[in-house]
Motif scaffolding. Sequence first.
Motif, PDB file in Angstrom:
ATOM      1  N   LEU A  14      54.679  29.697  32.680  1.00  0.00           N
ATOM      2  CA  LEU A  14      54.136  30.768  33.524  1.00  0.00           C
ATOM      3  C   LEU A  14      53.824  32.003  32.697  1.00  0.00           C
ATOM      4  O   LEU A  14      52.837  32.695  32.942  1.00  0.00           O
ATOM      5  N   VAL A  66      41.411  37.807  34.032  1.00  0.00           N
ATOM      6  CA  VAL A  66      41.228  38.724  35.163  1.00  0.00           C
ATOM      7  C   VAL A  66      41.010  40.147  34.672  1.00  0.00           C
ATOM      8  O   VAL A  66      40.094  40.834  35.102  1.00  0.00           O
ATOM      9  N   LEU A  86      37.751  40.730  33.241  1.00  0.00           N
ATOM     10  CA  LEU A  86      36.768  40.866  34.316  1.00  0.00           C
ATOM     11  C   LEU A  86      36.756  42.301  34.867  1.00  0.00           C
ATOM     12  O   LEU A  86      35.710  42.922  35.038  1.00  0.00           O
ATOM     13  N   LEU A  89      39.590  26.125  46.498  1.00  0.00           N
ATOM     14  CA  LEU A  89      39.574  27.580  46.615  1.00  0.00           C
ATOM     15  C   LEU A  89      38.818  28.219  45.460  1.00  0.00           C
ATOM     16  O   LEU A  89      38.014  29.131  45.645  1.00  0.00           O
ATOM     17  N   ALA A 136      35.499  30.428  45.423  1.00  0.00           N
ATOM     18  CA  ALA A 136      35.386  31.710  44.732  1.00  0.00           C
ATOM     19  C   ALA A 136      34.128  31.731  43.883  1.00  0.00           C
ATOM     20  O   ALA A 136      33.360  32.694  43.882  1.00  0.00           O
ATOM     21  N   PHE A 175      52.381  29.803  40.061  1.00  0.00           N
ATOM     22  CA  PHE A 175      51.175  29.278  39.419  1.00  0.00           C
ATOM     23  C   PHE A 175      49.975  29.397  40.363  1.00  0.00           C
ATOM     24  O   PHE A 175      48.902  29.885  40.005  1.00  0.00           O
ATOM     25  N   PHE A 176      50.192  28.998  41.613  1.00  0.00           N
ATOM     26  CA  PHE A 176      49.107  29.087  42.598  1.00  0.00           C
ATOM     27  C   PHE A 176      48.709  30.527  42.866  1.00  0.00           C
ATOM     28  O   PHE A 176      47.523  30.841  43.027  1.00  0.00           O
ATOM     29  N   ILE A 177      49.730  31.390  42.929  1.00  0.00           N
ATOM     30  CA  ILE A 177      49.413  32.799  43.214  1.00  0.00           C
ATOM     31  C   ILE A 177      48.500  33.357  42.130  1.00  0.00           C
ATOM     32  O   ILE A 177      47.533  34.066  42.411  1.00  0.00           O
ATOM     33  N   ILE A 178      48.815  33.016  40.920  1.00  0.00           N
ATOM     34  CA  ILE A 178      47.973  33.507  39.822  1.00  0.00           C
ATOM     35  C   ILE A 178      46.547  32.986  39.984  1.00  0.00           C
ATOM     36  O   ILE A 178      45.565  33.731  39.860  1.00  0.00           O
ATOM     37  N   ALA A 179      46.454  31.706  40.364  1.00  0.00           N
ATOM     38  CA  ALA A 179      45.124  31.130  40.532  1.00  0.00           C
ATOM     39  C   ALA A 179      44.374  31.829  41.658  1.00  0.00           C
ATOM     40  O   ALA A 179      43.198  32.202  41.532  1.00  0.00           O
ATOM     41  N   VAL A 180      45.064  32.008  42.756  1.00  0.00           N
ATOM     42  CA  VAL A 180      44.422  32.667  43.899  1.00  0.00           C
ATOM     43  C   VAL A 180      44.042  34.091  43.536  1.00  0.00           C
ATOM     44  O   VAL A 180      42.963  34.573  43.905  1.00  0.00           O
ATOM     45  N   ALA A 181      44.929  34.755  42.807  1.00  0.00           N
ATOM     46  CA  ALA A 181      44.636  36.135  42.418  1.00  0.00           C
ATOM     47  C   ALA A 181      43.358  36.175  41.606  1.00  0.00           C
ATOM     48  O   ALA A 181      42.523  37.080  41.788  1.00  0.00           O
ATOM     49  N   ALA A 182      43.202  35.207  40.754  1.00  0.00           N
ATOM     50  CA  ALA A 182      41.983  35.176  39.953  1.00  0.00           C
ATOM     51  C   ALA A 182      40.767  34.989  40.848  1.00  0.00           C
ATOM     52  O   ALA A 182      39.742  35.686  40.711  1.00  0.00           O
ATOM     53  N   ALA A 183      40.890  34.058  41.812  1.00  0.00           N
ATOM     54  CA  ALA A 183      39.770  33.818  42.713  1.00  0.00           C
ATOM     55  C   ALA A 183      39.461  35.071  43.515  1.00  0.00           C
ATOM     56  O   ALA A 183      38.297  35.469  43.671  1.00  0.00           O
ATOM     57  N   GLU A 184      40.507  35.709  44.002  1.00  0.00           N
ATOM     58  CA  GLU A 184      40.306  36.932  44.779  1.00  0.00           C
ATOM     59  C   GLU A 184      39.626  37.996  43.947  1.00  0.00           C
ATOM     60  O   GLU A 184      38.727  38.684  44.416  1.00  0.00           O
ATOM     61  N   ALA A 185      40.083  38.110  42.701  1.00  0.00           N
ATOM     62  CA  ALA A 185      39.492  39.119  41.819  1.00  0.00           C
ATOM     63  C   ALA A 185      38.005  38.860  41.652  1.00  0.00           C
ATOM     64  O   ALA A 185      37.192  39.779  41.679  1.00  0.00           O
ATOM     65  N   ALA A 186      37.659  37.580  41.532  1.00  0.00           N
ATOM     66  CA  ALA A 186      36.249  37.254  41.342  1.00  0.00           C
ATOM     67  C   ALA A 186      35.430  37.709  42.548  1.00  0.00           C
ATOM     68  O   ALA A 186      34.417  38.416  42.408  1.00  0.00           O
ATOM     69  N   LEU A 213      38.947  33.626  51.943  1.00  0.00           N
ATOM     70  CA  LEU A 213      37.917  33.860  50.921  1.00  0.00           C
ATOM     71  C   LEU A 213      36.550  33.440  51.442  1.00  0.00           C
ATOM     72  O   LEU A 213      35.562  34.163  51.271  1.00  0.00           O
TER      73      LEU A 213
END
Lengths: 179, 514, 650, 100, 477
Positions: A56, A68, A71, A156, A160, D63-74, E134
Amino acid sequence: MEGLLPKIVFIYLAVVLVVTSLLVVTNRNAVHAVLWMLVMFLHQAVLFITLDAEFLAAVQIIVYAGAVLVLFLFVVYMINLRTELKIHNFTVFWPAALFVSVALVILAAQALKDFRAPQPVGDMTPEAIARVGHAKLLGKALFTEHILSFETVGVLLLVAVLGAVVLTRRIRMIRGEGL
Amino acid sequence: MEVALRTAEFPLLSAIIWLPVIGAIILLLLPRRDRLIRWFSLVVALADFALTLPLFSWFDKDFAGMQFVEKHAWIKAWHISYFLGVDGISVLFVLLSALVTVLCILISWEAVTEKVKEFHIALLLTSAAMMGVFCSLDLFLFYLFWEAMLIPMYLIIGIWGGPNRLYATIKFFLYTLVGSVLMLVGIIFLYLKAGTFNILEIMQLGLPYQFQFWLFWAFFAAFAVKVPMWPVHTWLPDAHTEAPTAGSVILAGILIKMGAYGFLRFSLSFFPVAAKAMMVPMLLLSVIAIIYGGIICLAQTDLKRLIAYSSVSHMGFVTLGIFSLEGNAVEGAILQMINHGIVTGALFMCVGVVYERTHTRAIKDYGGLATVMPIYAAFFMVFTLASIGLPGTNGFIGEFLILLGTFASKRWAAVLGALGVIIGATYMLRLYQQVFYQEVNPKVAGLPDVKMREVLALVPMLILVLLIGCYPTPFLGFMHASVRALLEHVHQAAGTTLPISEILKEGLHVVLPS
Amino acid sequence: MKYVVWIPLLPLIAATITLLFGRWYIRRQAHWLPCIAVFTSFLISLKALFDVIGGARANFDLYSWVIADTFKVGVGFQVDPLSVMMLAMVTCLSFLIHVYSIGYMEDDPGYYRFFAYISLFTFSMLMLVSANNFLQLFFGWEAVGLCSYLLIGFWYQKKSAADAAKKAFIVNRFGDFGFALGVFLVFVTFGTIYYEPVFARVHEIAHATVNLFGHDILLPTLIAVLLFCGAMGKSAQFPLHVWLPDAMEGPTPVSALIHAATMVTAGVFMVSRCHEIFELSNVAMAVVAAAGTFTCFMAATIAPTQFDIKRVIAYSTLSQLGYMFMACGVGAFAAGMFHLFTHAYFKALLFLGAGSVMHAMHHAPDPTDMRYMGGLKKYMPITFITFFIASLSISGVPGLAGFFSKDEILWSAFASAYPWGKIVWLVGTLVAGLTAFYSFRVVFMTFYGEFRGREVLHGHEPHESPKVMTIPLMILAVGAVVTGWIGIPHVLGGENHFAKFMEPVLGHPHFHLPHGWEEKEALLELLLMAVSTAMGLLGIYVAYLVYIKRPELQRLVPERWPTLYRYLYRKWYWDEIYHALIVRPTFFTARAIVQGVLDSIFIEGVVNGVPDMIRRGGETLRRVQNGVVHTYALIMATGAAVILLLIYLF
Amino acid sequence: MIPVSWYLVLTLFLFAIGAFGFIARRNVIIMLMCIEIMLNAVNVTLVALGRGLAHTTAHVLVFFIIAVAAAEAAIGLALVVLLFKKTREIHMDEFRTLKG
Amino acid sequence: MWSSLPSFVAVYPETLLVVVASVMALVDRWITRKAVFTWATIVTALLALALVFLTQGTTFGHAYAADQYGVFFKTIFLLVLFLVALLAPGYNQLLGINFGEFYALLMYAVTGMMLMASTRDLILLYLGLELMSLSVYVLVGLLYAELRSLEGAMKYFLLGSFASAFLLLAMAFLYGLTGTTNIEAIAKALLAANLSANKALFLSAALFVVAFAFKVALVPFHMWSPDAYEGAPTSVTAFMSVGPKAAGFAAMGRVFLIALAAAKTEWTQLLVPLAVLTMFTGAVLAVVQTNIKRLLAYSSITHAGYAVLGIIAGTKEGMAATMLYLFLYAFMNIGAFSVIVLMRRRNFLGENIFDYQGLSKTHPTVALLLLIFLFSLTGIPPTAGFIGKFFVFRAAFEAGHTALVILAVLASAIAAYPYLRIVMLMYMKPPEKEVEISLNPYIFAGLMFAVTGVLLFGVYPGPVIDFARACCTGFLP
């Protein structure tokens, strides 16, 4: 002595995290904020390592710091508002926000006094991590127990990408839109 | 009280209720040719009226229970059934509703020229819903009809009404809605207690007093607004004033009867102990309505408004009779509902007749009409007298029986109620004098007298006024058995009444989260 | 005796047909049907009268009128001396007045309407008197009121006529209010409202009491007083007398028939009908006597000051009705009925005579004002003679109808066992003088002296009325003389047939002569008779003095005692008092308080206030939704904090 | 061993700082960063809990939160860019066409 | 520990949607006949619905179960998808929204919702929610030519992410207390550890309340919704006023009724004031609106207040009531939005309620349909709205929330006013300007479908009530 060192490390990390996050929040300049955030993420990665979550920590650095934040930085540079430095960067009711935030901390902390963690339930003991490796344990969980979630994350991310593409694609703007 | 049932061989009540609905659907598909639409709806209404006639002749007057009963499972999950039936209390209203519908179509023949199709659809739907209300023996079904009637009525007043109709319709709708939703809470509660919506089963529930008390008021909210009782009466003058003639006639003729009918059918039979305990406040409200409504009539300058306020007063008599809980008075009250429907309906028709010619409702714009329109004046005179309660007209029988019965049960209420008779004469004669007597007002000089079509609509009312006035026995005959059974049920109901403070305390306890 | 049904039915049929078809088809011939119908009724009534004299009685229901839960009543007839006497009298007078109206109403546009109405009235009055229960009585009671309303307002284009009609109806409603309550009380007490069972069982409640506002009141008192309220309204007794003088706005035959001979006496009839109840209560009797006495006196004081010929006669009617109630109030119901009977004839005659005079004066702007009359006897001799006879009769000149009936009342009062008998007698005797005075004042002002109305008649000469009017006058004049003869008292050698005839129904009064006079009853009666006759003659003489001999005396009272005169002239200010105490406050309450404050500010304030509040609340809340995302977030966070706080609260 | 409560308190602080920044900062980019801070705060707790429980699920979630955070940021940054292009404005409190 | 992959049968419907959505997004540029997308969506929705029923009862490990509860909600979502697919073509064509992307995003969102409805794992619940959110953020911003669309998207996005953080915190605490993210396991663990009086558990419950209250727009977490509804393209507004809301309720049912059953009293007490506030605020604010989309946004807030009564009741009946309510709400609300969609012209928003003035004169059929939908929203029988309200009130009453029900009915009386106002404008005022409406067959079919549902379920709701109850039978004890 054995118990003291981790505590010192934790306190250091905690202080840095709080201070850097405060700096992110209060900094006038967005570029500086992003940079302070980078510092924060790095320290968080260290925190993860102290908690035996090496994979992690790596993800934190690679995804967050590496992708991120870049970005963010990219967008900040793209926008690059000079006027930013001159005008108010807080809303007028920031004291209320402060008050509410403090209240949230106090109230939640009060409630968390009751917090009791259960006995260890899993197999991800430090020994197992040391033996098998964090990444492998995590990977196994991801691809068996959490496979559906994993797939969902995939979708997801697809959304995105699609969303970002849809939104930023330049198409003909409709004329006469004063609406 | 065990209610006997007599099942119908032919689904007569269903036919009566659904015929107008089918008519409305066909109307929806008909081309927009006004004459065709008018004739078609008239035929539907007449057919419906003809369908109600067997009720009159086949009805067994000695049978206290429900007759012409139909029962089919409907929403099984909630134990709701499509359950229809009439007894001596409701049968006359079905007849009256059908008659009023026919007359409404007649009087709107020339008054309604815009959106003719929509008007008749709304009229027929209102009629169906009204008859459904009177026939339902299932609380859910009842509520369905009760509320469903709001929509077409809202449209009738709002679309074809007077200049200030928007305010009036909203007021009408919201007022009645607030009352109805409180009743809905009561209905849900009853259902949860009884496990059924079957009115006849709920009647035998025998709830403890503290429940009856609250439920009584929940139902009261709906019925009192509809009646309308003082002090929730102010929607009525506005609605009446702004409604088109047909709307006023329906309002006066049937709609506000639904409230009083509700008191009889539900408040008395579901909550007999509370009804007995709340008798004095109810009588007091009724008396206030009688006198208040009467006095305020003296100050009116608008024809329709005056008659509307007089409705408040007259309906005060009805509730007075109902809550005196005395046989004669209750029969009088039921008869008075019919009477008021006929008389006030007829008065509104009459006002409609001149309104169509002059487009003014201000009393001061009239005068000397007896010279100009003598036949019209004669009709109006008879209805005025019936409204005053002159012996020989139907109004007298009702009021007399109500006051007589009330006198036997609570003297002060009858004495105060009887004051309303004096006031009634005062405002109605004042109206009659200002509109029909004295010099001919130049604004109305040369108006044509009533036309054949108008006479045709008024004559049935006139005949009913005199017939019920001189020979009410056949009408009262419907009621004896049912009213007696109802009152026996009320008076036999056992239950200890608690002081209000105790009830309030308990109520708060129930309502507030611990 | 079922045939009595036809007595009221025939006029009803006539009225209905006339009303329905009069406007288009019958028109000028409208009088035929009602006249024939009423005349036939009269003949049937006579037959009934003779049958009853022969001992026949009847009490039957025609059909069940109202059957409610426990309340049952029919449309029924009770034929006994009392009702049959009334039937005969009403039909007789009604017929005569029908005939008279043919002439009087000749050119009126509402010709058919008039006959329909009086025919309808006749029906109603007959229903009233022949009823066998209170509800039918009440039906007749209200129906005659309606006809009275319609006929007073016959010339509805005149505001005064419309007002008077309305006033009559509403004032009567006050009386009916009490009457209805009385009927309710009868029903609650006896469980029925048929006369027979009620009067048969009335003694059971002789000592029953009812609690009213914390006082125990004798039940019969309450019933009787409530019923008497109705009588006060219908018979125009104080304090409900105000409508009768105004009722003179109606056509004169109406005044004669309704407001003199028949309808207004319904109260007396009703009290007599219910005398069993009244007799149980001294208080009720006292109330009846007091109302009668006071009205009698008051009206007699007002009458001499009026100049409107019909009004004078109207006040005279009030006064005479007072006499009748005085009789009832001392228990002499038969005497009251007797006076009712005789009064009907001479008073109808007076009115019709006045009508005849007005017919002669109809070109004048105000044909009723006596100041424009005078010396008419040479223009209209028949009218004059009949009018004169009627005036003699009312003044109590011996031998005429009024003499016998009035003296019987006075004697009954004087001899009465009731303690107030003497006062009643005293006032009655005094008023006898006043009656004679104002009656002859009318005669002298109208028929004697010089004709004063030439300038208002614009060249038209007064003339005698046509035969169709004078013949009824002549018949009535006969009646005004001879009707008294059926009740000639024993002291004058008569048999008093009338009282005997009525005795089965009305009983006879209880006498209690002053101490020492028990043996010399006849002497005493004669003495009193002399006194009242002397009073009457004195009244006539004074009238002669003032209006023929020394006209300057006319200004004596107005100049000496202007306040008193104005007080009397303005009819004791009763109209003004009622206006100030009842009418104005009621309308003020209606407009300003109920409509202006309670309904529009208080109730409507709530009704409109709640939506306004909601709208204002909406507008305020709307400002919170200010579009700034930070505000939203802050509110969310605050909400979260509050929710966390709630954890501790619970 | 460090008690779990220490991590919890740290989490609360970080979360509150993020929330404060989100409410108080006008700059939309900073607001987005504040959301990242809040998510990271949660991550701290989760990792600590995962260690305490010796459970993989916590780590999976992080791990998922990080992934989602990235998607959200995008998505979030895409919206920021669009908005900026349209209005030359990145202060969120200036966007008030929708209100009431 | 699993040795092999579980069977994918349970997620066939979702898979279908994802696959079709992805294909659509890819081929968007090359297909010019836009009707293809519409038809594809309709067919996919129907196919997915069939699959939902076919796969009923299957599970996907511990994380996912195609149970009856889920089936009912999925029916709602696919119904919404179906109706929106019908109402969108004309509008999207008019405003130049790409059909492929639009429908793809809709389907992704529906996939997320379906995951939320059937999940047995908090992680998957979070991911489903994010997937849905989203997609909807992007959908709201689809009309980026209009500032308000972007603004709405931005606000929705910011606040949505903010709320997500609260959800994560709640999940973290709950996980910390129980050591699992599986919903049934949480319930068991809470009982086993006897945590029902633990303040930390309440904290977690409270944070869940905050997060879900945001998703279903309960006051005071509703503030995004009027702005987002107004800003979004109307076709999207129609979708998001029912779909995500229903998904939120589905998740609420899972989390509160199953996982947090031990803390039922506490979260009930937290939800009750929210429900009251929601019903009244929504109603009062709707009264003062003049933009019909905004008005319906507030109306949908009020309706969320009613729907949450079933959750508050906490019983099987209550959940069934909420489900039925949402099902019926889909018909009437999307029906109403269909009419609004019809009003839009290129240079004419048709969103001011005064634009509807005299509509009955110019377009009687459309006016009549809107009338029926509005009366259904008011809750007047014989429309479906009444049945839904009745069921919800009944359930809350049965659970002992008397005062709440009384307040609810009073709020419903206030809430009636805005609907009446629109009816009033349509029917009782003369038309002021020429309003052009072009009915295309799709939207007409959609309207007919909706109105049939509203009236049919208004007079004969028996089967669907039975269905809703049956779906709760296995879900709750």
